[in-house]
Design a protein around this motif. Structure first.
Motif, mmCIF file in Angstrom:
data_model
loop_
_atom_site.group_PDB
_atom_site.id
_atom_site.type_symbol
_atom_site.label_atom_id
_atom_site.label_comp_id
_atom_site.label_asym_id
_atom_site.label_seq_id
_atom_site.Cartn_x
_atom_site.Cartn_y
_atom_site.Cartn_z
ATOM 1 N N PHE A 272 0.816 -1.213 0.000
ATOM 2 C CA PHE A 272 0.000 0.000 0.000
ATOM 3 C C PHE A 272 0.853 1.269 0.000
ATOM 4 N N GLN A 277 -2.319 4.410 -2.214
ATOM 5 C CA GLN A 277 -3.773 4.420 -2.103
ATOM 6 C C GLN A 277 -4.152 4.118 -0.657
ATOM 7 N N GLU A 278 -5.390 4.481 -0.306
ATOM 8 C CA GLU A 278 -5.889 4.232 1.041
ATOM 9 C C GLU A 278 -4.878 4.701 2.091
ATOM 10 N N ARG A 463 -5.980 0.053 -5.873
ATOM 11 C CA ARG A 463 -6.336 -0.523 -4.579
ATOM 12 C C ARG A 463 -6.607 -2.017 -4.723
#
Length: 562
Positions: A272, A277-278, A463
């Motif tokens: 990640f 993302q996130e 994602r």
């Protein structure tokens, strides 16, 4: 009045009817609460008279009764909650409470059968010996049945097997054959269930994920749940290490399989961070690295290090192919990681203690120390016995539920399953299922490793690609860990890996749903259709066909919710 509840539309006569319906609903809720409270207090009374030695745990039993009665209601309203619940408890609960004095989470009997519960809470292993299932299996059954009921009622029942289903289904059929083979040749049903349960959980988790994870948010929620559960275990492991910094690998700070789960935090943080993302999930993974690293090193599992060493290059290569815009960052990270490894390995090569475990795991392949040599000798004898047992029935398999042949003495392990569940899960599959089952096993693995990256290339959302990369890494770690330390018969890693592979198989459907939603929004957002002109009133309509405000419905007036 129209009431909409759970996608059901019901026409009521008046506002007063609606109020009566709500009043009756709240009456049922309060009644259920009183019944639950009575059951909790009743459980305490039963413990007081039937098992007074366990009275200390009566508050926990009362909470357990509340939990047991609440779960069916939650799962009925949202079957996906069953998958979330099973995933959370797969992270924090164990099937055999060996370290419960140091790990309070091991007191949770989610995966315990009746005999284990009675032995640990009542001191009598025979009291509930007739219960050969656990509460997790009840939650699985409830989730599947409630989901089927809702889908059939709504006439939306569809089967989404996913790309990996054919080979997994063939392997599952052969596992059933292995159980039949074992039971018809002198095997024990209880022992056979202990052996094949984890494989059944893997298959169930895969199918539940392919059907219940239908949006990107569902997949992200699953990752959050895994992160929270594994982080709880890492806190416990770190606390145990702080209390006893000189803990030996034989003692450990957590269960053996927790070393495998800690690797998911390391690789999740890397994936990640690369995907960018996130951000909240990314930083949560990064913040949990210190406690996960301490727990993994203090636990002293060479198999955990070996599984990370195999999965890490795969994650790097998949990220380079799928996350093209992050290749420069990936190259910088790889160079920095290589330099740190080149500095660390010479320093830790002959080191002692938890900090030198990665170097010791690599060195033990050629020059193990006394402890590692003794462990390797046990495994060599175990492998020789497994090969001998396999050759007694190479095509039909030896079957589940029977101890394998011990021709070479295995020193150092004393437990009821010492001659049933070996460390080497690869040979265990080969011995139990024979050549056909062994081939099907590797076809399942090859199918995921070949089709998995192809599925991720069809997905445009980074994602979802990051989740897919983590799923492939989880399978690789399961295979490597299973060669050394019983992971194929362990509920926890098998459930988590099956869930992640189910999400991986569902990625194209999730991505297609997102694209369809975007297309719908773009089509309706630019130029909304003009409103239809109102129809002219018709004074000749009979009273039974007049509009609602012309009917004079009791309790209704213009402006009331219709």
């Amino acid at each position: 009045m129209i009431e909409t509840s759970y996608r059901r539309v019901e026409l009521l006569d008046s506002v007063e009817s609606y109020r009566e319906r709500i009043r009756a609903r709240w009456t049922r809720i309060w009644g259920l609460m009183l019944v639950t409270l009575g059951a909790s207090m009743g459980a305490i009374i039963v413990i007081r008279f039937l098992a007074p030695s366990a009275l200390l745990y009566s508050p926990l039993v009362a909470l357990a009764v509340l939990f047991v009665m609440a779960v069916p209601v939650i799962v009925w309203n949202n079957p996906r909650a069953g998958l979330y619940l099973l995933t959370l408890f797969a992270c924090i609960c164990v099937q055999s409470p060996e370290r419960r004095q140091r790990d309070p989470l091991e007191w949770l009997p989610f995966y315990w059968s009746g005999s284990v519960i009675s032995e640990n809470y009542m001191g009598n292993p025979k009291a509930l010996d007739f219960i050969n299932f656990n509460y997790a299996e009840l939650v699985m059954i409830m989730t599947v049945l409630f989901w089927l009921t809702r889908q059939i009622t709504l006439r939306e029942l569809k089967f989404y097997p996913g790309a990996f289903f054919p080979w997994l289904a063939l392997f599952a059929v052969w596992v059933c054959w292995g159980m039949f083979r074992g039971l018809t040749t002198g095997g024990s049903l209880v022992v056979a269930l202990w052996e094949m349960r984890a494989q059944a959980y893997f298959f169930i988790a895969y199918l539940m994920a392919t059907h219940l994870v239908t949006e990107r948010g569902h997949a992200i929620t699953l990752l959050w749940i895994m992160l929270v559960g594994i982080s709880m275990k890492s806190f416990v492991g770190t606390a145990n290490w702080i209390k006893n910094p000189n803990v030996t690998p034989d003692q450990g700070v957590l269960s053996h399989e927790d070393s495998l789960l800690m690797n998911l935090i390391f690789l999740g943080a890397l994936v990640f961070w690369l995907a960018r993302q996130e951000p909240q999930l990314k930083w949560a993974f990064l913040l949990m690295i210190p406690t996960a690293l301490i727990s993994s090193l203090a636990n002293g599992r060479r198999a955990g290090i070996a599984s990370f060493i195999v999965a890490f290059p795969a994650v790097v290569m998949l990220s380079a192919v799928l996350l093209k815009e992050r290749r420069k960052a990936l190259i910088r990270f790889s160079v920095a990681f290589g330099l740190l490894t080149a500095i660390y390995l010479p320093i830790a090569w002959n080191g002692q203690g938890a900090w030198a475990l990665p170097a010791r795991a690599i060195r033990s392949r050629t020059s193990p120390d006394a402890r590692d040599a003794a462990s390797d000798a046990y495994r060599y004898a175990e492998n020789a016995n497994l090969k001998l047992t396999r050759d007694t029935s190479p095509w039909l398999g030896y079957g589940y539920g029977k101890p394998y042949i011990v021709a070479h003495t295995q020193w150092g392990r004393v437990d009821p399953f010492a001659n049933v569940l070996p460390h080497n899960g690869i040979y265990w599959v080969w011995m139990r299922l024979g050549h056909p089952g062994f081939v099907l096993f590797w076809m399942c693995v090859a199918n995921v490793l070949i089709q998995g990256p192809m599925l991720m290339k069809r997905v445009q959302d980074p994602r979802l690609q990051a989740i897919g990369i983590l799923s492939i890494a989880a399978l690789l770690m399961l295979i490597i860990y299973g060669e050394y330390d019983l992971s194929f018969a362990n509920y926890r890693p098998m459930w988590l890996t099956g869930t992640l592979l189910g999400v991986l198989a569902a990625l194209p459907r999730i991505d297609a749903g997102q694209e369809a939603a975007k297309q719908t929004v773009s089509n309706t957002g630019d130029s909304p259709p003009p409103p239809e002109p109102p129809e002219a009133p018709d004074s000749t309509l009979p009273p039974r066909r007049r509009l609602p405000w012309q009917r004079q419905i009791p309790g209704w007036s213009p402006g009331t919710d219709w």
